[in-house]
Design an enzyme around this catalytic site. Structure first.
Site, PDB file in Angstrom:
ATOM      1  N   MET A  30       0.839  -1.195   0.000  1.00 20.13           N
ATOM      2  CA  MET A  30       0.000   0.000   0.000  1.00 20.13           C
ATOM      3  C   MET A  30       0.879   1.254   0.000  1.00 20.13           C
ATOM      4  O   MET A  30       0.425   2.345   0.365  1.00 20.13           O
ATOM      5  CB  MET A  30      -0.950   0.001   1.202  1.00 20.13           C
ATOM      6  CG  MET A  30      -2.005  -1.085   1.104  1.00 20.13           C
ATOM      7  SD  MET A  30      -3.537  -0.708   1.990  1.00 20.13           S
ATOM      8  CE  MET A  30      -2.929  -0.509   3.657  1.00 20.13           C
ATOM      9  N   HIS A  37       9.498  -3.685   3.316  1.00 21.34           N
ATOM     10  CA  HIS A  37       9.034  -3.922   1.945  1.00 21.34           C
ATOM     11  C   HIS A  37      10.221  -4.230   1.019  1.00 21.34           C
ATOM     12  O   HIS A  37      10.143  -5.139   0.190  1.00 21.34           O
ATOM     13  CB  HIS A  37       8.318  -2.685   1.401  1.00 21.34           C
ATOM     14  CG  HIS A  37       7.062  -2.313   2.134  1.00 21.34           C
ATOM     15  ND1 HIS A  37       6.973  -1.197   2.930  1.00 21.34           N
ATOM     16  CD2 HIS A  37       5.844  -2.903   2.176  1.00 21.34           C
ATOM     17  CE1 HIS A  37       5.743  -1.110   3.425  1.00 21.34           C
ATOM     18  NE2 HIS A  37       5.042  -2.134   2.995  1.00 21.34           N
TER      19      HIS A  37
END
Length: 279
Positions: A30, A37
């Site tokens: 997101m 990430h």
């Protein structure tokens, strides 16, 4: 690195790569990216020929409109990080591109979705299931990479793969932490300076539980953990569960895979974390 906003354009590009025999790794996000990430991007790069990262703040998984409004959106910084991590393609769609019609799909994840996060965030996991299934259909990856910090979400996605009979392989990445133990999260940027000093207490409490499991029952540890966290946090839950069923345990004999999971509010920010209690 290329960025695509349209589903069909990305699919055409990926099909061309597939026709050359390339394997595809996918990291759904997101945005508001951090090194957690990026560690998944590196995993995907090591395992696959092509790496695709999606950036989409999915409105249907937010049960709190204020949380959706405040969720950090940092596309330019995200794109720079992804280019440095040698990502090949970013998929950055609009809400209209992802949901041209009203979403009516309803999943039944059974007991996986009624506990912990599911008990406090009604409809959240249905929203996760809908968007992840759609992204899987769009990218058609060989492998998809998710972090263990969202432990319950990982279980839900594995269930989704079974429900939809998908061929994608789900790869779990270890939780990445700051040097003081705080689990990396896009929401951490919203912590005040004072709150940031308290935030590592979540991980220290998880570690305390792990260190004391030989001398205490799960119930005793959960009670003490809630009291410890209540000093600076407003904890929603602290549960020791079976790592597969996610059901809370009363005794260590009930599972070979205990996991401690926690969600707590620190000021205006809701933090989650977990630790596998390897025995």
């Amino acid at each position: 690195m290329k960025t695509y906003n349209k589903i069909q354009e990305l699919q055409n590009e990926l099909q061309a790569q597939r026709n050359q025999g390339k394997t595809i790794g996918f990291v759904p996000t997101m945005g508001a990216l951090h090194q957690g990430h990026i560690s998944l991007v590196h995993q995907a790069r090591a395992a696959c020929d092509i790496v695709v990262v999606s950036i989409f703040v999915n409105p249907i998984q937010f049960n709190n409109p204020e949380d959706l409004k405040k969720y950090p959106r940092t596309y330019e910084a995200d794109a720079k990080l992804l280019e440095e991590a040698t990502c090949d393609y970013i998929f950055y769609p609009t809400v209209g591109e992802m949901y041209p019609e009203k979403v009516t799909k309803k999943y039944d994840f059974g007991n996986l979705e009624t506990v912990m996060e599911g008990a406090f965030r009604e409809g959240h996991f249905n929203g996760v299931g809908v968007v992840v299934n759609k992204l899987f259909e769009i990218v058609n990856a060989d492998k998809a990479f998710f972090g263990k910090k969202d432990f319950q979400q990982l279980a839900i996605i594995r269930s989704l793969v079974e429900i939809e009979n998908l061929s994608v392989e789900i790869i779990a990445g270890e939780t990445m932490r700051e040097c003081d133990g705080l689990a990396m999260s896009s929401r951490n940027v919203r912590l005040t300076e004072e709150e940031r000093t308290f935030a590592p207490e979540i991980f220290s409490t998880l570690n305390w539980v792990k260190e004391n499991m030989e001398n205490h029952s799960p119930i005793e540890l959960m009670e003490v953990a809630m009291k410890r966290l209540s000093v600076h946090f407003k904890p929603e839950y602290f549960q020791i569960v079976d790592g597969l069923s996610l059901q809370m345990i009363n005794s260590w004999d009930e599972t070979n895979y205990p996991v401690a999971c926690v969600a707590a509010h620190l000021g205006q920010v809701r933090l989650i974390d977990n630790i596998e209690l390897n025995r």
